[in-house]
Scaffold this active site. Structure first.
Site, PDB file in Angstrom:
ATOM      1  CB  CYS A  98      18.117  44.157  13.450  1.00 27.03           C
ATOM      2  SG  CYS A  98      16.690  44.215  12.401  1.00 27.03           S
ATOM      3  CB  CYS A 128      12.558  46.535  13.820  1.00 24.73           C
ATOM      4  SG  CYS A 128      13.306  45.424  12.806  1.00 24.73           S
ATOM      5  CD  GLU A 154      -2.298  -1.090   2.899  1.00 18.24           C
ATOM      6  OE1 GLU A 154      -2.168  -0.009   3.706  1.00 18.24           O
ATOM      7  OE2 GLU A 154      -2.958  -2.149   3.210  1.00 18.24           O
ATOM      8  CB  CYS A 183      16.261  48.132  12.684  1.00 20.64           C
ATOM      9  SG  CYS A 183      15.943  47.190  14.323  1.00 20.64           S
ATOM     10  CB  CYS A 206      15.082  42.388  15.900  1.00 20.07           C
ATOM     11  SG  CYS A 206      15.181  44.297  15.832  1.00 20.07           S
ATOM     12  CE  LYS A 226       9.897   7.781   6.440  1.00 17.74           C
ATOM     13  NZ  LYS A 226       8.905   8.604   7.116  1.00 17.74           N
ATOM     14  CE1 TYR A 261      -4.877  -3.433  11.256  1.00 19.28           C
ATOM     15  CE2 TYR A 261      -4.103  -1.519  12.631  1.00 19.28           C
ATOM     16  CZ  TYR A 261      -4.369  -2.964  12.424  1.00 19.28           C
ATOM     17  OH  TYR A 261      -3.631  -3.834  13.544  1.00 19.28           O
ATOM     18  CE  LYS A 300       5.040   5.476   6.992  1.00 22.21           C
ATOM     19  NZ  LYS A 300       4.799   6.754   7.233  1.00 22.21           N
ATOM     20  CG  ASP A 346       3.944  12.747   4.924  1.00 21.12           C
ATOM     21  OD1 ASP A 346       3.902  12.422   5.998  1.00 21.12           O
ATOM     22  OD2 ASP A 346       4.798  13.408   4.385  1.00 21.12           O
TER      23      ASP A 346
HETATM   24  S1  IVH Z   1      -0.901   0.751   8.760  1.00 24.12           S
HETATM   25  C1  IVH Z   1       0.115  -1.096  13.072  1.00 24.12           C
HETATM   26  N1  IVH Z   1      -0.817   1.698   6.403  1.00 24.12           N
HETATM   27  O1  IVH Z   1       2.301   5.610   8.763  1.00 24.12           O
HETATM   28  C2  IVH Z   1       0.030  -0.415  11.856  1.00 24.12           C
HETATM   29  N2  IVH Z   1      -0.077   3.201   8.117  1.00 24.12           N
HETATM   30  O2  IVH Z   1       4.658   4.635  11.225  1.00 24.12           O
HETATM   31  C3  IVH Z   1      -0.855   0.755  11.491  1.00 24.12           C
HETATM   32  N3  IVH Z   1       0.462   5.291   7.296  1.00 24.12           N
HETATM   33  O3  IVH Z   1       0.761   6.164  12.092  1.00 24.12           O
HETATM   34  C4  IVH Z   1      -0.484   1.681  10.415  1.00 24.12           C
HETATM   35  N4  IVH Z   1       0.013   4.943   5.322  1.00 24.12           N
HETATM   36  O4  IVH Z   1      -0.211   7.279  10.292  1.00 24.12           O
HETATM   37  C5  IVH Z   1      -0.529   1.987   7.696  1.00 24.12           C
HETATM   38  N5  IVH Z   1      -1.052   2.342   4.355  1.00 24.12           N
HETATM   39  C6  IVH Z   1      -0.829   2.803   5.529  1.00 24.12           C
HETATM   40  C7  IVH Z   1      -0.359   3.732   5.917  1.00 24.12           C
HETATM   41  C8  IVH Z   1       0.017   3.988   7.299  1.00 24.12           C
HETATM   42  C9  IVH Z   1       0.368   5.907   6.238  1.00 24.12           C
HETATM   43  C10 IVH Z   1       0.999   6.241   8.569  1.00 24.12           C
HETATM   44  C11 IVH Z   1       0.254   5.966   9.884  1.00 24.12           C
HETATM   45  C12 IVH Z   1       0.989   5.356  11.070  1.00 24.12           C
HETATM   46  C13 IVH Z   1       2.407   5.627  10.277  1.00 24.12           C
HETATM   47  C14 IVH Z   1       3.231   4.273  10.784  1.00 24.12           C
END
Ligand code: IVH
Length: 669
Positions: free
Chosen positions: A404, A430, A111, A409, A424, A310, A224, A113, A115
């Site tokens: 400054c 200023c 999946e 100033c 400052c 990452k 989840y 991740k 942000d």
């Molecule tokens: S699973 C127990 N799936 O990443 C695992 N987390 O460091 C539960 N996050 O706090 C997380 N995309 O905020 C999961 N596809 C994804 C995610 C995801 C982003 C974030 C989430 C979590 C952090 C984990």
């Protein structure tokens, strides 16, 4: 069933359907205007028949402007984090560990991740009942009202087969385009910019005013599902089911059967994530079977059945030409690296943040150095290192300035205890600080003076026409109509708008003055507590901190403000120009102290007023509205259909239960 209620229910379900088609499927069937008309029709019916109110009605997504602090909620299942990896090799190690521990066939789900900021939602009988932030993982803030404004989240589930009660977790996000627009607006208002969409999303979720949250257009992806009777043993299948209930589940999710497929998934998204409408910072790999997940278990901080990979932040190397310094409205001085232009994630970068003096020192930076610039999730690129091997001739060492940077100033800078920034301290002399304060004074939420932007403030200041906020009230059409870029019409607009601002109520004038740490809410509290500027001026620190939510830091800042001769002079002038320096009798008549100090919980549905109206009535009469019953609760304002658990708890704690009518009597004059 009564026909009105039937009509209301039909409208609600149609609006829910259109909402889903628009925000989740991206496939609307009707025009925005038709949608708005339907919404308005429902809103009107609900206003007319408050007995049919429903906290999960689509009309409730607009938020309210009631202020509240968040209730803390303990997570039923702790919110853990994932262990991070940065290379394909580490992911392969994870795969081998899983293989060896399970010793049987397994599948991995890949999946994105996302942000943003994580959220845990509880649904009971198909209705969203609670939304809680991650907090410290064990307990978080109840942000249900704010989360309800996220259009892509179902308040009422669709389809069937969902457990009676379950939690679903995911990420609340601010899409890139919304983020960019928000920052442009903030820049125009001279408000601090959000560094990235993640900060913007989490900042937004924590706002006290849910109608502002609604305007920020957040989105949410869920990843989840937790509960006792989920539809399947497969994480993947469960999320497919959740999709059919109306949740936004990423289309990027895939089941992967080998390390090769995992590597392909990484390679694909490393490139293609750049085309996504929201920020991602990596990939998450999870073991698909819940039973296998259970067997693998957890370490103290994270599951053994999942791992995050990452993405590399994009990095470029370029030359540092010089360091410049900027002074903000509060006097904070920020160092900026000026670079040879370099291409980074599709944009040309010429300037990058150097954060503060400590960071410059730890980088051992010299002019002419080849530096590494990174742009991660951040919109502002930053310097992360120096290529010392490319240092053939060593330039001058970069040392943080001690005075400054504004030529007019030149005041020695100071560093306050516990803060990384240099300031400052010349608040009244200023230029960037003065200009910043003028811009704050005229901003929309303060005096709302129109027609004057950053450039006009700069022009007026340069010409010496406006040297402080009081000077605004001396502007004349004939005098400014001749200036560059202005004309008769805009000059008149400015002068009229300044003149109109004398009716702005005291609480906003107080906010507009720009007293350090006195934001909108604090200004309101102080205005009602002291009623006029003279009483506030003469208040002692003890009197100030006695006001609800005013602490030492604010109290000291207020006292400091009124000690300053410049400020007092300016206030005298503003008084002469007719600004409001006391709460008006009309405002005051709406406020009483009949409920002074009383903590009141509202529950159930009402006939005479909406819950929101009751909330503001409580505050207007000096009481405090909280959402859960505790030993501190004085009254339970009970409507019909109140939950039996709440009633029971109130009885147990001996809390006085009052009806709508009794409450209205209490606040009657
Ligand atoms: S699973 C127990 N799936 O990443 C695992 N987390 O460091 C539960 N996050 O706090 C997380 N995309 O905020 C999961 N596809 C994804 C995610 C995801 C982003 C974030 C989430 C979590 C952090 C984990």
């Amino acid at each position: 069933m009564d026909t009105t209620l039937e009509k209301i229910k039909t409208l609600r379900s149609q609006l829910n359907e259109h909402n889903y088609r628009y925000y989740v499927l991206n496939a609307p069937l009707i025009s925005d205007m038709d949608f708005d008309l339907m919404m308005r029709e429902l809103q009107e019916l609900e206003n007319q028949y408050p007995q049919y109110a429903d906290p999960n009605s689509p009309t409730q997504r607009v938020g309210s402007d009631i202020n509240k602090s968040f209730k803390q909620v303990v997570h039923k299942y702790p919110m853990l984090s994932l262990s991070n990896t940065y290379t394909v090799e580490e992911v392969s190690d994870f795969y081998t560990r899983v293989e060896e521990s399970l010793n049987t066939a397994f599948q991995i789900v890949g999946e994105l991740k996302y942000d943003g900021t994580s959220i845990s939602l509880t649904y009971v009988d198909g209705k969203l009942v609670r939304a809680v932030t991650r907090g410290d993982g064990t307990q978080g803030d109840d942000v249900t009202d704010n989360v309800k404004t996220i259009r892509s989240l179902p308040l009422q589930l669709r389809g069937s087969g969902y457990p009676r009660e379950f939690e679903i977790r995911g990420e609340v996000l601010m899409p890139w385009n919304v983020f960019e627009r928000l920052n442009q607006e903030r820049e125009a208002q001279e408000e601090p910019l959000f560094a990235n969409p993640r900060n913007a999303a989490s900042g937004t979720l924590k706002l006290q005013n849910s109608s502002v949250v609604a305007s920020r257009q957040l989105d949410a992806y869920l990843y989840y599902l937790l509960g006792d009777d989920l539809p399947s043993d497969s994480h993947y299948e469960n999320l497919q089911a959740a999709r059919s209930w109306g949740f936004k589940i990423s289309d990027a999710m895939r089941r992967l059967n080998s390390l090769n497929e995992i590597n392909d998934f990484i390679r694909f998204w490393d490139v293609n994530r750049k085309t996504l409408p929201v920020a991602t910072d990596g990939i998450v790999f999870k073991v698909d079977s819940l039973l296998q997940q259970k067997n693998l278990g957890y370490t103290a901080k994270s599951p053994r059945w999942a791992i995050a990979y990452k993405f590399q932040a994009e990095r470029a190397e370029t030359r540092l030409n010089y360091v410049s310094y900027q002074v903000g409205r509060t006097g904070a001085v920020t160092p900026v690296a000026n670079l040879d232009p370099v291409l980074l994630s599709g944009t040309t970068v010429k300037r990058a943040s150097l954060h503060n003096a400590d960071i410059i020192e730890s980088l051992d930076l010299h002019i002419g150095d080849m530096v590494y610039v990174e742009k991660g999730g951040e919109i502002i690129p930053k310097i992360v290192g120096v290529n010392t091997e490319a240092r053939f001739m060593i330039g001058e060492k970069v040392r943080f300035i001690s005075r400054c940077p504004e030529p007019e100033c030149n005041t020695p800078l100071v560093r306050y205890e516990g803060e990384a920034a240099y300031y400052c301290p010349n608040e009244t002399g200023c230029p960037p600080q003065i200009k910043g304060r003028i811009e704050h004074f005229i901003s929309r939420r303060a005096m709302n003076i129109e027609g004057i932007g950053t450039e006009t403030v700069d022009l007026f200041f340069r010409l010496g026409i406006v040297k402080n906020i009081a000077d605004l009230y001396t502007l004349e059409v004939s005098q400014i109509a001749r200036l560059e870029r202005l004309g008769e019409k805009s000059a008149r607009n400015i002068v009229d708008s300044v003149a109109n601002s004398v009716t702005v109520p005291f609480e906003r004038v107080l906010f507009a003055l720009g007293i350090r740490f006195v934001g909108e809410t604090t200004a309101k509290k102080l205005a009602y507590a002291f009623k006029n500027i003279d009483a506030l001026k003469n208040a002692t620190e003890e009197e100030l901190v006695a006001v609800d939510e005013i602490g030492d830091k604010i109290a000291q800042s207020v006292i400091r403000y009124f000690k300053d001769e410049h400020n007092l002079e300016q206030l005298e002038r503003l008084k002469q120009y007719g600004l409001q320096f006391e709460i008006s009798p009309e405002q005051l008549s709406l406020h009483t102290d009949r409920l002074q100090g009383a903590t009141i919980v509202i529950s159930g549905t009402f006939i005479h007023h909406s819950r929101e109206e009751y909330k503001s009535l409580i505050e207007r009469h000096g009481g405090k509205n909280t959402s859960s019953i505790s030993g501190k609760t004085c009254y339970l304002l009970a409507g019909s259909n109140m939950g039996p658990a709440k009633l029971e708890k109130a009885r147990k704690l001996g809390i006085q239960i009052i009806s709508e009518d009794e409450f209205l009597k209490m606040i009657e004059s």
